[in-house]
Scaffold this active site. Structure first.
Site, PDB file in Angstrom:
ATOM      1  NE  ARG A 106      -2.727 -25.527  -9.413  1.00 27.12           N
ATOM      2  CZ  ARG A 106      -2.544 -26.618  -8.162  1.00 27.12           C
ATOM      3  NH1 ARG A 106      -1.509 -27.560  -8.308  1.00 27.12           N
ATOM      4  NH2 ARG A 106      -3.377 -26.207  -7.378  1.00 27.12           N
ATOM      5  CE  LYS A 141      10.518 -47.441 -20.675  1.00 27.61           C
ATOM      6  NZ  LYS A 141       9.882 -48.839 -20.374  1.00 27.61           N
ATOM      7  CE  LYS A 173      17.146 -51.136 -23.638  1.00 24.76           C
ATOM      8  NZ  LYS A 173      15.993 -50.020 -23.162  1.00 24.76           N
ATOM      9  CD  GLU A 203      18.008 -55.155 -23.103  1.00 21.86           C
ATOM     10  OE1 GLU A 203      17.410 -54.080 -22.613  1.00 21.86           O
ATOM     11  OE2 GLU A 203      17.329 -55.709 -24.015  1.00 21.86           O
ATOM     12  CG  ASP A 224      15.283 -56.880 -20.625  1.00 24.41           C
ATOM     13  OD1 ASP A 224      14.663 -55.911 -19.827  1.00 24.41           O
ATOM     14  OD2 ASP A 224      14.669 -57.219 -21.596  1.00 24.41           O
TER      15      ASP A 224
END
Length: 287
Positions: A106, A141, A173, A203, A224
């Site tokens: 597994r 992410k 950002k 950004e 963005d």
């Protein structure tokens, strides 16, 4: 077809991930089902095969699982990471102690199916950019603890890696801009702080912010959540003065149109966060 120019996964990264998975799966008692039903000296042969077509990634993790579980297992891979495989293709054969084989099954399959799923979805995005200069990139992410492996899987699918963490590049950002007082202020402060080898990206949400960023010493600009018309205008305004990255709402259906705007990079979390595991199965025969 096999994706070329793949990086090499460091052995310690692979082994750490596999040992963590074993600790989670085997606990303190080990595989009590196999212990209860299989003789300790029983042997078997097993083959991992593809039940759906895709791109393979994670072979090092599968091989490490069968190696680290204990003595008595011999493996033979039939393909390499980055290989495009069809339904029914043989991926890997393992033979030896049946208890060890089943205890590692597994964990080996979890890594192979998960990472191959990322590679396969990444490749689908990459195919949509053919004929353009745009590169598909991943983001931060990722599954906690598996970032290096998942970013490697993106490479297996023909994609490119964005920064690995908060410590290897500066990405300013919208929240950084809001706190620091503006695009120019944020970039200038970052440039004064950063070493000469640290890249800086900022950004922007509007073309006005883009104009502000272009007068600073910035390496790349992230556009963005812009539509395709706005992205094309941004490319024209920039005229090669900085690398441009499109991000936000990048879907498989939309990515080709984004690529045609002329941006250099397209980043999306979907390739790591929304991929489906590739369907691979292990079939065993008594030796």
């Amino acid at each position: 077809m096999t994706i070329s120019n793949l990086p090499t996964l460091p052995r310690h990264v692979v082994e750490r991930a596999v040992r963590t998975a074993f600790a989670e799966d085997l606990g303190e008692a080990g595989d009590i089902t196999s212990q209860a039903t299989i003789s300790p000296d029983a042997t078997a042969i097993a083959r991992i095969s593809a039940r759906t077509a895709g791109i393979i990634s994670g072979l090092d993790c599968a091989l490490a699982a069968f190696s680290l579980i204990g003595d008595g297992l011999v493996t033979e891979p039939f393909v390499a990471d980055g290989a495009k495989i069809e339904v029914g293709a043989s991926i890997l054969q393992v033979r030896g102690n049946a208890r060890n084989l089943l205890a590692a099954e597994r964990t080996a399959l979890n890594f192979l199916t998960h990472l191959s799923g990322i590679a396969t979805l990444t490749h689908s995005f990459v195919l949509q950019t053919e004929g353009t200069t745009a590169h598909i990139c991943c983001t931060r992410k990722t599954t906690p603890g598996l970032r290096a492996l998942e970013k490697y899987a993106v490479r297996c699918g023909g994609g490119h890696n964005h920064r690995f963490g908060l410590n290897d590049a500066i990405l300013i950002k919208d929240n950084h801009i809001a706190v620091s007082g503006g695009v120019r202020q944020a970039v200038e402060a970052a440039r004064a702080f950063a070493g000469h080898l640290v890249a800086i990206e900022v950004e922007v949400d509007t073309l006005n912010q883009l104009e502000e960023a272009l007068v600073t010493d910035v390496n790349a600009i992230l556009l963005d959540n812009m539509d395709e018309d706005t992205l094309a205008r941004a490319v024209a305004i920039t005229a090669g003065r900085a690398k441009l990255e499109a991000s936000g709402n990048v879907t498989l259906e939309r990515v080709a149109a984004i690529a045609r705007t002329g941006v250099d990079y397209i980043s999306t979390s979907r390739i790591t966060a929304a991929s489906m595991p590739l369907d691979l199965g292990l079939d065993i025969e008594i030796d």
